[in-house]
Design a protein around this motif. Structure first.
Motif, mmCIF file in Angstrom:
data_model
loop_
_atom_site.group_PDB
_atom_site.id
_atom_site.type_symbol
_atom_site.label_atom_id
_atom_site.label_comp_id
_atom_site.label_asym_id
_atom_site.label_seq_id
_atom_site.Cartn_x
_atom_site.Cartn_y
_atom_site.Cartn_z
ATOM 1 N N SER A 164 -8.990 -50.849 8.959
ATOM 2 C CA SER A 164 -9.237 -51.339 7.601
ATOM 3 C C SER A 164 -8.040 -51.090 6.689
ATOM 4 C CB SER A 164 -10.489 -50.677 7.040
ATOM 5 O OG SER A 164 -10.282 -49.299 6.982
ATOM 6 N N MET A 255 -19.695 -57.483 12.744
ATOM 7 C CA MET A 255 -18.619 -56.518 12.937
ATOM 8 C C MET A 255 -19.142 -55.188 13.472
ATOM 9 S SD MET A 255 -15.713 -57.378 10.268
ATOM 10 C CE MET A 255 -16.661 -57.160 8.836
ATOM 11 N N HIS A 475 -10.402 -59.418 10.014
ATOM 12 C CA HIS A 475 -11.067 -58.716 8.914
ATOM 13 C C HIS A 475 -10.233 -57.501 8.514
ATOM 14 C CE1 HIS A 475 -14.210 -57.202 6.375
ATOM 15 N NE2 HIS A 475 -14.115 -56.034 6.975
ATOM 16 N N GLN A 479 -8.408 -56.862 4.930
ATOM 17 C CA GLN A 479 -8.672 -55.634 4.184
ATOM 18 C C GLN A 479 -7.360 -54.924 3.865
ATOM 19 O OE1 GLN A 479 -12.015 -53.977 3.542
ATOM 20 N NE2 GLN A 479 -12.359 -56.174 3.575
ATOM 21 N N THR A 499 -12.259 -63.260 -0.992
ATOM 22 C CA THR A 499 -11.466 -63.385 0.224
ATOM 23 C C THR A 499 -10.733 -64.714 0.257
ATOM 24 O OG1 THR A 499 -13.247 -62.213 1.245
ATOM 25 C CG2 THR A 499 -11.621 -63.134 2.718
ATOM 26 N N GLY A 536 -17.242 -60.010 5.459
ATOM 27 C CA GLY A 536 -16.678 -59.994 6.790
ATOM 28 C C GLY A 536 -15.673 -61.104 6.966
ATOM 29 N N SER A 537 -15.401 -61.414 8.224
ATOM 30 C CA SER A 537 -14.414 -62.445 8.482
ATOM 31 C C SER A 537 -15.075 -63.812 8.438
ATOM 32 C CB SER A 537 -13.809 -62.204 9.859
ATOM 33 O OG SER A 537 -13.124 -63.346 10.259
#
Ligand code: SF4
Length: 882
Positions: A164, A255, A475, A479, A499, A536-537
Motif C-alpha cells: 500500500s 482484495m 491497487h 495507493q 481514483t 479497490g481496483s
C-alpha cells in the motif's frame, strides 16, 4: 422399498398452529418425494421455525430409515443367496446374480454410512477430550503458535505496507512489479470441487439473502431440540470471517480474497529476468498465522458440535486463534445443515470453490420472492465510465513507470486489457459503431464484432489477470502514488471517483497538461445512487465483465447507455434467463424448496424458474398457507374514488394532475383522523414523492396532516434511515400517551425504496399501509423491453392468453406492491388496515396477484364514504377490545 411417512407430531418449540403443522407436513413430503417446492407463508407465521423443524425432522427420520432399509436389504440378499435353486436352475441363477449386484451396491452404501458414523463418533470423542482439558492447557497449546503468529503477522504488516506504499523502502516498487508470467502455469491453490469424490453425509443447504437473516435463522435453530443433534455450519465470505486484521484492512472483498490466497501460497525465492537483469526476490510471507492445518481440526470439531452464527464463529476463531473462514469450509464435509448466503449457492464458481456438492442433497432458498431477479443480478455486471477511465489510466501509468522492466508476456497482456477497455470507453461515449444512440442492446457476438474485440482470447486474459494478481498490484500502485496528486479541493467533486480523477491525471504523458474536466454540479438532492465511489481496483469489475462475456450464452445481452456526460454513461452485461444458472441446482439436488412470505404469483417460479431450468411439471409442488392472524384483524380496501368522487387513477399520465393530487390530499387527511398510531403511505417513485410533498406544502395539505400526524419522508440516503425511523417510532410512542391531538406518525415512503423491504411496522408503528397507484416499471427501459421480448419468444403463453412479457411486467409491479403492504401485521396479535388507492386494484387479475390472506378479505369501495366507515368501525372495534 417402503415409504418414509411423516411423524404424527413434529418436534416444535411450542404446540404448532394448524398452518405450521400443514407447512411441515407438506415440506416433509416434498423432500421425501424429491420434488421442487414453492412454499409461501406470510411474515409472522413462524416460517423459519416451520422450515427448520419440518426439514430437520425429515433429515433425522430419513437417515434412520435409510440405514434400516440398507440393513434389511443386505439381510434379505444374504438369505436369498442361501435358498435352494429348485428345478429351474437357470432362472434361479439369473435371479441370484441380480440379487448379488443389489447386495454389493447396498453393502457399499452401508459401509459408506458406517464410515461417516465413525467419523462423527471420533469427532465427538475429540470434542469431549477438548472439553476435559483445562483452559490453561488450551492456552499453553496456543502460546507457542501465537508466538509464530505475531512474528508472521509483523511480516504480513510489513508486506502490506509495502503493497500500500506506506513506507519508503527503496525497493518497494519491486513489490508492485508483476512477476514473469507463463500462461501454461497451473498452480491453482484452490482445490477443485469434485462431485464424484467420496460421498459426504446427506445435507441441507439453507440459504438466505443477508447475513443478518442467516444469523437469525441460526438463532432459531438454537431454540429447537435439533440444535443438540444436528451438525450445523454457517458459511460467509472472507470479508465476514477473516480475523487477520492486516488483511481485513484492505476493506474490499476481492482484495481480501486475493491477499488471503497470496498469503497461503507464500512468496518463493524467485529469480526474475527483466531485460537481462537478474533480480533475486526475498521470501516475504509464510502464510497467514491463523491458518495451520492441524490446529484447524480442533476448531472444525468445535464448529460442528455447537450451533453458532457468524458472529459467534468469529469470536470463537479469535479466541482459539484459528481462521473461521477455513475452519467452516473444512467443516462442510461432515455438516448436515449448511447455512450460506445467496451468492455462495447461486454462483457456480463460488459454489464449487467452497466445496458445495449439490448431488442428492437438499437446497432450501428462503426469502425467495425476488430469486429470479437476484440470480439475474448476480450474473449481470454494470460498468461506469469512471471505472473504465480509472482502470485505463491506471494501467497506462503502470506501463509508463515499469514498462522497461516488465517481461514481454506481461506487456502483451496489459496491452490487450488496455485495448479492451479503450473499446468499452469508445462504445459508451459514442453509442456504437455506426451512429450515436442514447441506448442500445446487442447480443454478445454483435457487441464483440462492433467493438473489434472478437479476436481477443478472454480465457487467456482472465487467466492472466487471476494468476498475475494484477488488480491487487494496481491497487497498491494507486495507493502509493495517490497522495502525490493534486485533487480538486472543492467538495462538489465528491461524487466523482477520487481514483478515476487521480488516474486520469496520471495517465497523461509527462509534462502534458491534463485537460480540466468541469465537474458536474451536485444536486442538493443527491441520492445514494448518483454518488459514485470506486473502491479497490477498478480492474476487478472489468474482469467480472470479461468473465460474463466469456461465459455468455444466447441469453446474454450487452446494454449500452450513453449519458449526457461521459460520467453518466454505462455498459452492462445483462442476463435474460436466470433459470440457466439454476439448472444444476434443479437437476443435481434431491429436492429444492423456494420459500418466502409473499411468493405470488407462483406461476412465475413454476414457469420461469423450474420449468425453464428443465424440470418436469409433475415434480413441482406448491404450498401456500394463510396467515396466523384471523381475518377480523385485517381491513383490506380497494378505493376507486376519492372524497369528492374523483376517479382515482394514478397512471403516469394522470398522477400529477392537480385534481388527482388534491383528491389524494383529502384521502390522507381523512385517513389520518380515523387511524391511530403510525401510517405508512407508499408512492411509486422518489420523484413522484417529491412532487406530491412539494404540492402538499404549497396547498396547505402538509399543515392539515400535521394537525393529526407528524409527517416524515423516506430519506434518500441510507445513512439517514435510522434517524428517521427512530423519530417516527418515538413520535408514535409519545403520541399514544399525550393529549396534543397528534395521534402518531405519517411516513411518505417509496415502493422499492429503503422501507419497502426488511423493515417491520408492527403494532402501533403500522396501523395502516396506503398504496398510491400501481408501481409499474418504466416501459421505456431498454433492459425491460429486451427482457419482455425475450420472454415472449421463449416462454409459452399462459392459460389466460396473456403474453409472458406482459405477465412479467405485471408481476414486477405486484411483487413490489406485496412487499410494501406486507410491512404491517407482523405477528398473531397484530392488526392493521391496507388501503389500495386506484381503480385498477378492482380488476380481478389485480386481486388475484395479491397474497391470498389479503385477497380473500378484500373490500371493494367505489365511494370514499363507505371505505371511511369501514375503517372507522374497524379501529373503533379494536379500541373497545383494549
Ligand atoms: S487464512 Fe483466514 S484469517 Fe488468514 S487471511 Fe485468510 S481468511 Fe483471513
Amino acid at each position: 422399498m417402503s415409504m418414509l411417512q411423516p411423524p404424527s407430531t413434529f418436534e416444535f418449540p411450542f404446540p404448532p398452529y394448524d398452518i405450521q403443522e400443514a407447512f411441515m407436513r407438506n415440506l416433509f413430503h416434498t423432500l421425501q418425494e424429491k420434488k421442487l417446492g414453492i412454499f409461501e407463508s406470510p411474515t409472522g407465521t413462524g416460517k423459519s421455525l416451520s422450515l427448520i423443524c419440518g426439514a430437520l425432522t425429515w433429515l433425522r427420520d430419513y437417515n434412520k430409515f435409510y440405514k434400516d432399509e440398507l440393513e434389511k436389504k443386505i439381510a434379505e440378499a444374504e438369505e436369498a443367496t442361501k435358498a435352494d435353486d429348485g428345478p429351474d436352475w437357470f432362472s434361479a441363477a439369473t435371479k441370484r446374480q441380480a440379487i448379488q449386484v443389489e447386495f454389493q451396491k447396498s453393502k457399499v452404501e452401508y459401509q459408506n454410512l458406517l464410515k461417516q458414523e465413525e467419523r462423527i463418533a471420533s469427532l465427538k470423542t475429540r470434542r469431549q477430550a477438548v472439553k476435559r482439558a483445562t483452559v490453561k492447557k488450551v492456552d499453553d497449546e496456543f502460546d507457542q503458535l501465537f508466538k509464530d503468529i505475531q512474528e508472521v503477522q509483523q511480516s504480513v504488516q510489513r508486506e502490506l505496507q509495502a503493497v500500500s506504499g506506506e513506507n519508503d523502502l527503496t525497493n518497494d516498487d519491486y513489490e508492485l512489479l508483476l512477476e514473469d508470467y507463463h500462461s501454461d502455469d497451473d498452480d491453482c491453490w484452490e482445490k477443485k470441487n469434485n462431485e464424484d469424490e467420496e460421498q459426504d453425509c446427506l445435507k441441507i443447504y439453507f440459504c438466505s439473502r443477508t447475513h443478518s437473516q442467516l444469523s437469525q435463522f441460526v438463532r432459531e435453530v438454537q431454540k429447537t431440540i435439533f440444535s443438540e443433534e444436528t451438525r450445523v455450519v454457517s458459511l460467509a465470505s472472507r470479508q465476514n470471517l477473516c480475523i487477520n486484521e492486516a488483511v481485513l484492512r484492505l476493506n474490499n472483498s476481492s482484495m481480501v480474497n486475493d491477499r488471503c490466497l497470496e498469503l497461503q501460497r507464500g512468496k518463493q525465492n524467485t529469480k526474475s529476468h527483466m531485460d537481462g537483469i537478474v533480480t533475486k526476490k526475498k521470501k516475504t510471507s509464510s502464510g497467514c498465522p491463523f491458518y495451520k492445518q492441524s490446529p484447524l481440526d480442533t476448531f472444525t470439531d468445535q464448529i460442528l458440535l455447537e450451533v453458532q452464527d457468524i458472529e459467534q464463529l468469529v469470536t470463537q476463531g479469535k479466541k482459539m486463534k484459528k481462521c473461521p473462514y477455513y475452519g467452516t469450509r473444512q467443516a462442510i464435509k461432515d455438516a448436515q445443515l449448511v447455512v450460506l448466503p445467496y451468492n455462495t449457492l447461486l454462483h457456480k464458481g463460488t459454489r464449487e470453490a467452497c466445496g458445495i456438492k449439490l448431488k442428492d442433497n437438499i437446497v432450501i432458498v428462503d426469502e425467495a420472492h425476488n430469486l429470479l431477479e437476484t440470480i439475474a443480478n448476480i450474473h449481470s455486471v454494470l460498468l461506469g465510465h469512471a471505472q473504465l477511465a480509472g482502470a485505463h489510466a491506471q494501467l497506462n501509468h503502470y506501463m509508463n513507470r515499469y514498462g522497461k522492466k516488465l517481461t514481454p508476456s506481461n506487456l502483451l497482456y496489459i496491452k490487450q486489457i488496455i485495448f479492451f477497455i479503450s473499446a468499452l470507453i469508445k462504445v459508451i461515449t459514442s453509442g456504437g459503431k455506426e451512429k450515436k444512440q442514447p441506448s442500445c442492446v446487442m447480443t454478445v457476438p454483435k457487441f464483440l464484432c462492433n467493438t473489434y474485440t472478437d479476436n481477443l482470447n478472454f480465457f487467456k486474459i482472465l487467466q492472466y489477470i487471476e494468476k498475475s494478481k494484477i488488480a491487487l498490484k494496481l491497487h497498491g500502485f494507486s495507493q502509493k502514488y495517490e497522495p502525490s496528486v493534486q485533487m480538486p479541493a472543492s467538495e462538489t467533486t465528491k461524487q466523482q471517483s477520487k481514483t478515476s480523477s487521480f488516474l486520469a491525471k496520471m495517465a497523461q504523458p509527462k509534462n502534458s497538461k491534463v485537460p480540466e474536466e468541469t465537474p458536474a454540479p451536485v444536486s442538493e438532492k443527491a441520492t445514494d445512487e448518483n454518488e459514485e465511489y470506486v473502491s479497490g481496483s477498478p480492474l476487478m469489475q472489468i474482469t467480472e465483465f470479461m468473465r460474463a462475456l466469456l461465459g455468455a450464452s444466447v441469453d446474454g445481452r450487452v446494454v449500452i447507455q450513453v449519458g449526457s456526460t461521459p460520467r453518466k454513461s454505462t455498459i452492462k452485461y445483462l442476463l435474460l434467463n436466470p433459470a440457466s444458472h439454476f439448472h444444476d441446482i434443479v437437476h443435481k439436488a434431491r429436492a429444492v424448496i423456494v420459500a418466502g412470505g409473499t411468493m405470488q404469483p407462483m406461476s412465475e417460479f413454476r414457469e420461469q424458474l423450474f420449468i425453464t431450468a428443465g424440470a418436469p411439471a409433475n415434480r413441482i409442488h406448491e404450498f401456500s398457507c394463510g396467515h396466523v392472524v384471523p381475518g377480523e384483524q385485517l381491513m383490506a380496501i380497494t378505493l376507486s374514488h376519492g372524497p369528492t368522487n374523483t376517479l382515482l387513477e394514478f397512471t403516469y399520465q394522470k398522477r400529477e394532475d392537480p385534481r388527482m393530487l388534491d383528491e389524494l390530499g383529502r384521502v390522507l387527511v381523512n385517513v389520518c383522523t380515523a387511524v391511530p398510531g403510525g401510517i405508512v403511505c407508499f408512492l411509486p417513485s422518489y420523484d413522484y414523492e417529491d412532487k406530491v410533498f412539494t404540492y402538499f406544502q404549497k396547498t396547505g395539505v402538509i399543515q392539515r396532516l400535521s394537525g393529526k400526524k407528524k409527517v416524515f419522508r423516506e430519506p434518500k440516503k441510507t445513512n439517514q434511515l435510522d434517524a428517521v425511523l427512530s423519530d417516527y417510532a418515538k413520535t408514535v410512542r409519545l403520541c399514544s400517551t399525550s393529549n396534543t391531538g397528534i395521534t402518531g406518525s405519517l411516513l411518505l415512503s417509496v415502493v422499492g425504496g429503503k422501507m419497502s423491504e426488511g423493515i417491520n411496522f408492527s403494532d402501533n408503528l403500522g396501523r395502516c399501509v396506503i398504496m398510491v397507484g400501481l408501481p409499474y416499471p418504466n416501459t421505456q427501459s431498454p433492459e425491460l423491453k429486451e427482457k419482455m421480448e425475450y420472454l415472449n419468444k421463449n416462454v409459452k403463453v399462459g392459460p389466460d392468453g396473456r403474453l409472458p412479457g406482459q405477465v412479467f411486467y405485471e408481476n414486477l409491479c405486484f411483487k413490489s406492491v406485496n412487499q410494501s403492504i406486507g410491512r404491517a401485521i407482523r405477528h398473531r396479535n397484530d392488526y392493521a388496515s391496507i388501503l389500495l388507492l386506484d381503480q385498477r386494484y378492482e380488476r380481478p387479475q389485480s386481486v388475484k396477484a395479491l397474497p391470498g390472506w389479503i385477497s380473500k378479505h378484500i373490500n371493494h369501495c367505489n365511494k370514499f364514504g363507505s371505505a371511511f366507515a369501514l375503517m372507522r368501525k374497524f379501529f373503533a372495534g379494536k379500541k373497545s377490545q383494549l
